[in-house]
Design an enzyme around this catalytic site. Structure first.
Site, short mmCIF file in Angstrom:
data_model
loop_
_atom_site.label_atom_id
_atom_site.label_comp_id
_atom_site.label_asym_id
_atom_site.label_seq_id
_atom_site.Cartn_x
_atom_site.Cartn_y
_atom_site.Cartn_z
CG ASP A 7 54.68 37.99 53.56
OD1 ASP A 7 53.61 37.54 54.37
OD2 ASP A 7 55.05 37.43 52.46
CG LEU A 8 54.07 36.44 60.89
CD1 LEU A 8 55.19 35.79 61.11
CD2 LEU A 8 53.42 37.33 62.32
N GLY A 9 54.36 34.85 57.68
CA GLY A 9 53.64 33.65 57.33
C GLY A 9 53.99 32.47 58.13
CG ASN A 10 51.00 29.54 59.04
OD1 ASN A 10 50.59 29.90 60.13
ND2 ASN A 10 50.44 29.54 57.98
CG LEU A 13 59.00 38.43 59.85
CD1 LEU A 13 57.41 38.87 59.55
CD2 LEU A 13 59.53 38.97 61.12
CE LYS A 14 59.69 36.85 51.05
NZ LYS A 14 59.14 36.30 49.74
CE1 TYR A 93 37.68 32.63 48.36
CE2 TYR A 93 37.92 32.96 50.70
CZ TYR A 93 38.46 32.37 49.46
OH TYR A 93 39.21 31.18 49.29
N GLY A 100 42.73 34.89 52.70
CA GLY A 100 43.91 35.23 53.55
C GLY A 100 44.58 36.21 52.75
CG ASP A 102 48.69 34.58 52.30
OD1 ASP A 102 47.59 34.52 52.37
OD2 ASP A 102 49.45 33.50 52.56
#
Length: 246
Positions: A7-10, A13-14, A93, A100, A102
């Site tokens: 899980d790559l966030g800003n 990285l998890k 949406y 996103g 996530d």
């Protein structure tokens, strides 16, 4: 098969191994920059991985850096994408790719956890709120700066204002405490307003689930909220199971 979830966030990285039960194993959280993400992964991961499942909301250079690091040790990399309908969840949406991934994966995980409606709040670089009813219908959401990003933005514009520190008070008697109180308070107010709007829209109060690196700081000030730290990785595991089956 050796499979890992990413899980790559800003900000972080998890990652976690995908267990034989189809759920994430022990979660590792790595702070990252483009230049050092490969070294961080090399320290954390086995030498070889058969499959890597990646969800990313990070900027393109960072995403590419992670993909390059994974390609050096993975046989196959599969990248999760938001879909209009998946795992019993239907996204609000009109253009699902604008939600996103996530947030999408968190909704999958929440729906898989039970049939009750939920307001899902992610606290990372952004503060995100998404409403999901008991039938898996997504009613849309809200996005705002998280308290961490508010502090960073203030510090960038006015360097004399520290970007960390301070304690929450209703009315603080010190600037650092006032910054913590104002930024955390803005997030708490948005959560409370969203919670009330969700109650009105559904006709009953949904459960409130918090996840993300900044969630523990807010948890004690949010009544009847549940902390679910690895919600995105849980959703990614669900996505991976379907992707593998097809």
């Amino acid at each position: 098969m050796t499979a890992w979830l990413f899980d790559l966030g800003n900000t972080r990285l998890k990652c976690a191994p995908l267990g034989p039960d189809g759920r994430p194993g022990e979660v590792l959280a790595l702070a990252h920059r483009d230049a050092d993400v490969a070294a961080a992964l090399a320290r954390a991961l086995p030498a070889r991985i058969e499959v890597a499942y990646l969800a990313s909301v990070a900027n393109e250079p960072l995403r590419v850096a992670v993909l390059q690091a994974l390609a050096a040790r993975c046989t196959r990399i599969s990248i999760a994408r938001t879909q209009a309908a998946f795992g019993g969840v239907r996204i609000a949406y009109a253009q699902p790719n604008r939600l996103g991934v996530d947030r999408f994966l968190a909704l999958l995980a929440v729906h898989a956890r039970g049939a009750d409606a939920a307001l899902v709040c992610g606290v990372g670089t952004a503060l995100t709120l998404d409403l999901l009813d008991a039938d898996g219908r997504h009613h849309g959401g809200r996005v705002a700066p998280s308290p961490m990003l508010m502090r960073e933005a203030l510090h960038a514009r006015a360097p004399q204002l520290p970007e960390t520190g301070g304690q929450y008070h209703a009315f603080a008697a010190d600037t650092v405490d006032a910054l913590a109180s104002g930024c955390d308070g803005a997030a708490l107010a948005l959560i409370a307003d969203s919670r009330e709007a969700a109650r009105v829209q559904l006709g009953h109060a949904p459960r409130l689930l918090l996840h993300g690196g900044g969630a523990p700081v807010l948890l004690d000030r949010v009544p009847n909220a549940t902390l679910v730290p690895s919600l995105v990785l849980e959703g990614l595991a669900i996505w991976a199971a379907v992707e593998t089956a097809t």
